[in-house]
Design a protein around this motif. Structure first.
Motif, PDB file in Angstrom:
ATOM      1  N   ALA A 151      -0.051  -5.386 -12.027  1.00 21.38           N
ATOM      2  CA  ALA A 151      -0.551  -5.127 -10.677  1.00 21.38           C
ATOM      3  C   ALA A 151      -1.395  -6.293 -10.184  1.00 21.38           C
ATOM      4  O   ALA A 151      -1.258  -6.750  -9.039  1.00 21.38           O
ATOM      5  CB  ALA A 151      -1.366  -3.831 -10.660  1.00 21.38           C
ATOM      6  N   VAL A 162       8.368   5.377  -5.406  1.00 28.75           N
ATOM      7  CA  VAL A 162       7.894   3.991  -5.283  1.00 28.75           C
ATOM      8  C   VAL A 162       9.025   3.091  -4.804  1.00 28.75           C
ATOM      9  O   VAL A 162      10.194   3.471  -4.814  1.00 28.75           O
ATOM     10  CB  VAL A 162       7.344   3.457  -6.632  1.00 28.75           C
ATOM     11  CG1 VAL A 162       6.175   4.307  -7.109  1.00 28.75           C
ATOM     12  CG2 VAL A 162       8.446   3.419  -7.693  1.00 28.75           C
ATOM     13  N   THR A 182       3.380  -2.993  -3.590  1.00 26.58           N
ATOM     14  CA  THR A 182       3.837  -2.880  -4.974  1.00 26.58           C
ATOM     15  C   THR A 182       2.650  -2.788  -5.922  1.00 26.58           C
ATOM     16  O   THR A 182       2.630  -1.961  -6.838  1.00 26.58           O
ATOM     17  CB  THR A 182       4.712  -4.085  -5.353  1.00 26.58           C
ATOM     18  OG1 THR A 182       5.900  -4.079  -4.552  1.00 26.58           O
ATOM     19  CG2 THR A 182       5.110  -4.041  -6.825  1.00 26.58           C
ATOM     20  N   THR A 240       8.702  -1.914  -7.512  1.00 26.29           N
ATOM     21  CA  THR A 240       7.715  -1.270  -8.386  1.00 26.29           C
ATOM     22  C   THR A 240       8.401  -0.608  -9.572  1.00 26.29           C
ATOM     23  O   THR A 240       7.952  -0.733 -10.721  1.00 26.29           O
ATOM     24  CB  THR A 240       6.904  -0.227  -7.605  1.00 26.29           C
ATOM     25  OG1 THR A 240       6.369  -0.821  -6.416  1.00 26.29           O
ATOM     26  CG2 THR A 240       5.786   0.330  -8.448  1.00 26.29           C
ATOM     27  N   GLU A 252       1.109   0.613  -5.670  1.00 23.44           N
ATOM     28  CA  GLU A 252       1.917   1.617  -6.359  1.00 23.44           C
ATOM     29  C   GLU A 252       1.785   1.508  -7.875  1.00 23.44           C
ATOM     30  O   GLU A 252       1.798   2.519  -8.591  1.00 23.44           O
ATOM     31  CB  GLU A 252       3.378   1.490  -5.938  1.00 23.44           C
ATOM     32  CG  GLU A 252       3.636   1.918  -4.494  1.00 23.44           C
ATOM     33  CD  GLU A 252       5.065   1.718  -4.057  1.00 23.44           C
ATOM     34  OE1 GLU A 252       5.437   2.242  -2.986  1.00 23.44           O
ATOM     35  OE2 GLU A 252       5.829   1.015  -4.774  1.00 23.44           O
ATOM     36  N   LEU A 253       1.667   0.291  -8.383  1.00 26.72           N
ATOM     37  CA  LEU A 253       1.477   0.113  -9.824  1.00 26.72           C
ATOM     38  C   LEU A 253       0.141   0.714 -10.267  1.00 26.72           C
ATOM     39  O   LEU A 253       0.060   1.362 -11.320  1.00 26.72           O
ATOM     40  CB  LEU A 253       1.541  -1.371 -10.182  1.00 26.72           C
ATOM     41  CG  LEU A 253       2.926  -2.018 -10.141  1.00 26.72           C
ATOM     42  CD1 LEU A 253       2.814  -3.536 -10.321  1.00 26.72           C
ATOM     43  CD2 LEU A 253       3.831  -1.427 -11.220  1.00 26.72           C
TER      44      LEU A 253
END
Length: 269
Positions: A100, A70, A27, A74, A30-31
């Motif tokens: 993040a 995502v 996550t 996320t 992805e952020l």
């Protein structure tokens, strides 16, 4: 970041706390990737911070752009972020970066205070190593150097760190967003240190406590707060007697000075 941005960040911290409890490092990764997309497009930033658009309209832009790429967690975090107002377009990216880092920090926290201390220690050791060498600093700030070479250098300078520390260090050296990598790593470490306050019980007393009393007090506080805490004992004669305990924002004040102040307020009313 001040005013409306600070209010938005405070609201996000509360709203996303349950999400952070289960979010993983994927996550966070992805952020950071979403942040790169946002930073690369002024038009997108304007769209996601336009106060004329409703929070749902801004969230819809996020879903259309990132939703299929995502994890649901996320997407939920990104939607929560863009639903808030920010004073400047740059603040939106800072908010994504903050969340993040919060995901990485929360993941380390699942190991307790030790996990947070190890994460903070790895970041600060890397920062100190970088600052001791002008050659390393030049290598990490060279705009022409390939991303992979910076990552390899960072790995040599910070061997055997956790996956979370590696993610944050790599982020700092490859996408520092206009600041020096060492400064960004320090900012990350400060966020980890702030999270540790949830695990530190600051105890204020009028005189020194012997080790046996501290052990009994710690056991009692662990039961009360439902976690293994670390004592930070401060001696302040002004409290006169009794004890004051603070863990994060929660305060238990049973000092003589507090009781006297309370009595004075009642007499004055």
């Amino acid at each position: 970041m001040a005013g409306v941005t600070s209010e938005s960040l405070a609201a996000l911290a509360t709203e996303l706390e349950p999400v952070l409890a289960t979010a993983d490092l994927a996550t966070a990764d992805e952020l950071f990737a979403a942040l790169d997309v946002i930073d690369s497009s002024a038009a997108l930033r304007r769209s996601l911070t336009d106060p004329a658009r409703s929070p749902e309209e801004r969230a819809s832009v996020v879903r259309s752009l990132f939703g299929s790429k995502v994890q649901p967690t996320t997407a939920r975090i990104l939607e929560a972020i863009v639903s808030k107002r920010f004073r400047k377009e740059r603040d939106l990216g800072d908010a994504v970066e903050t969340q993040a880092v919060a995901v990485v920090t929360a993941q380390a926290e699942r190991s307790g205070l030790r996990g947070l201390e190890e994460l903070e220690g790895a970041l600060l050791r890397f920062r100190r190593t970088v600052l001791t060498s002008h050659e390393v600093q030049r290598a990490l700030t060279d705009a022409q150097a390939p991303t992979e070479s910076k990552q390899r250098l960072a790995a040599r300078l910070s061997p055997q760190v956790s996956d979370g520390a590696r993610l944050l260090i790599d982020r700092a050296v490859t996408s520092p967003r206009g600041v020096r990598p060492s400064a960004l790593v320090e900012r990350f470490a400060q966020a980890v240190a702030a999270r540790q306050q949830r695990w530190i019980a600051q105890v204020t007393v009028a005189k020194e406590l012997d080790s046996a009393y501290q052990e009994r007090l710690l056991a009692s506080l662990n039961r009360y707060f439902g976690r293994e805490l670390k004592l930070d004992v401060v001696v302040d004669p002004a409290v006169v007697g009794g004890i004051r305990v603070q863990v994060a924002d929660e305060v238990v004040d049973n000092t003589v000075s507090a009781r006297l102040n309370d009595l004075n307020r009642k007499l004055a009313s």
